[in-house]
Design an enzyme around this catalytic site. Structure first.
Site, PDB file in Angstrom:
ATOM      1  N   ARG A   1       0.820  -1.219   0.000  1.00  0.00           N
ATOM      2  CA  ARG A   1       0.000   0.000   0.000  1.00  0.00           C
ATOM      3  C   ARG A   1       0.851   1.265   0.000  1.00  0.00           C
ATOM      4  O   ARG A   1       0.382   2.332  -0.388  1.00  0.00           O
ATOM      5  CB  ARG A   1      -0.990  -0.015   1.158  1.00  0.00           C
ATOM      6  CG  ARG A   1      -2.086  -1.064   0.943  1.00  0.00           C
ATOM      7  CD  ARG A   1      -2.984  -1.199   2.106  1.00  0.00           C
ATOM      8  NE  ARG A   1      -2.223  -1.732   3.240  1.00  0.00           N
ATOM      9  CZ  ARG A   1      -2.751  -2.260   4.313  1.00  0.00           C
ATOM     10  NH1 ARG A   1      -4.056  -2.305   4.448  1.00  0.00           N
ATOM     11  NH2 ARG A   1      -1.995  -2.717   5.274  1.00  0.00           N
TER      12      ARG A   1
ATOM     13  N   GLU B   1       6.516 -10.127  13.231  1.00  0.00           N
ATOM     14  CA  GLU B   1       5.913 -10.671  14.449  1.00  0.00           C
ATOM     15  C   GLU B   1       6.434 -12.050  14.825  1.00  0.00           C
ATOM     16  O   GLU B   1       6.681 -12.335  15.986  1.00  0.00           O
ATOM     17  CB  GLU B   1       4.395 -10.719  14.270  1.00  0.00           C
ATOM     18  CG  GLU B   1       3.649 -11.006  15.541  1.00  0.00           C
ATOM     19  CD  GLU B   1       2.148 -10.863  15.345  1.00  0.00           C
ATOM     20  OE1 GLU B   1       1.428 -11.222  16.289  1.00  0.00           O
ATOM     21  OE2 GLU B   1       1.704 -10.414  14.279  1.00  0.00           O
TER      22      GLU B   1
END
Length: 177
Positions: A63, A100
């Site tokens: 994005r 993560e």
């Protein structure tokens, strides 16, 4: 300027427990469906960075490419893509960064700009700052200078903005949670 920020923030949708339990997902896709938001976003970042020399806008996959293109048009500058490993042809530089559950790799074409060029880095979201820091390392490894970071959303509790600022980078986020 605050009215612009409020307008953008009102377009962002919250999805609790997505993509997993305990996560509050901030969805910015409604911003991209709203043409007024494009003008507000480009004006916001032009106000923040328009007074400094910028040679290129670098967008971080995926994005960030939308924001980089929007800013490239506003600043009348070309756009550089910083992508996940294996997506760019030719000679590339690679940079590991933490995610993560482990690490990932970003890359950039080695001939993206000339040594000394000033690059504004654009992305949709700033969380822990790992991806943005990897982008800065790639730019600097090629001899470029990071002119700053422009983010649509910053999740301040995750510390990415503080991390980048502690390294001397200018960071501007339109909406901060």
């Amino acid at each position: 300027m605050q009215a612009s920020t409020n307008y953008i923030q009102n377009l962002i949708r919250d999805y609790p427990d997505f993509p997993k339990q305990g996560i509050l997902f901030r969805d910015i896709t409604p911003i991209f469906r709203d043409v007024k938001s494009f003008n507000l976003i480009s004006d916001f970042f032009y106000e923040k960075f328009g007074n400094i020399q910028i040679d290129y806008i670098a967008g971080i996959e995926a994005r960030g490419f939308i924001l980089a293109t929007l800013l490239g048009l506003k600043f009348n500058r070309g756009v550089i893509m910083i992508r996940k490993a294996g997506k760019l042809p030719g000679r590339t530089l690679k940079q590991d960064y933490s995610i993560e559950y482990g690490t990932a790799v970003m890359e950039m074409q080695a001939d993206s700009f000339k040594k000394g060029d000033k690059i504004l880095v654009a992305d949709d979201l700033l969380a822990t700052g790992g991806t943005a820091e990897a982008a800065a390392k790639l730019i600097e490894e090629l001899g470029g200078l990071v002119a700053g970071f422009g983010m649509i959303v910053e999740l301040s509790s995750l510390g990415g903005g503080n991390l980048l600022q502690s390294k001397g980078y200018s960071v501007h986020s339109m909406v901060t949670y």
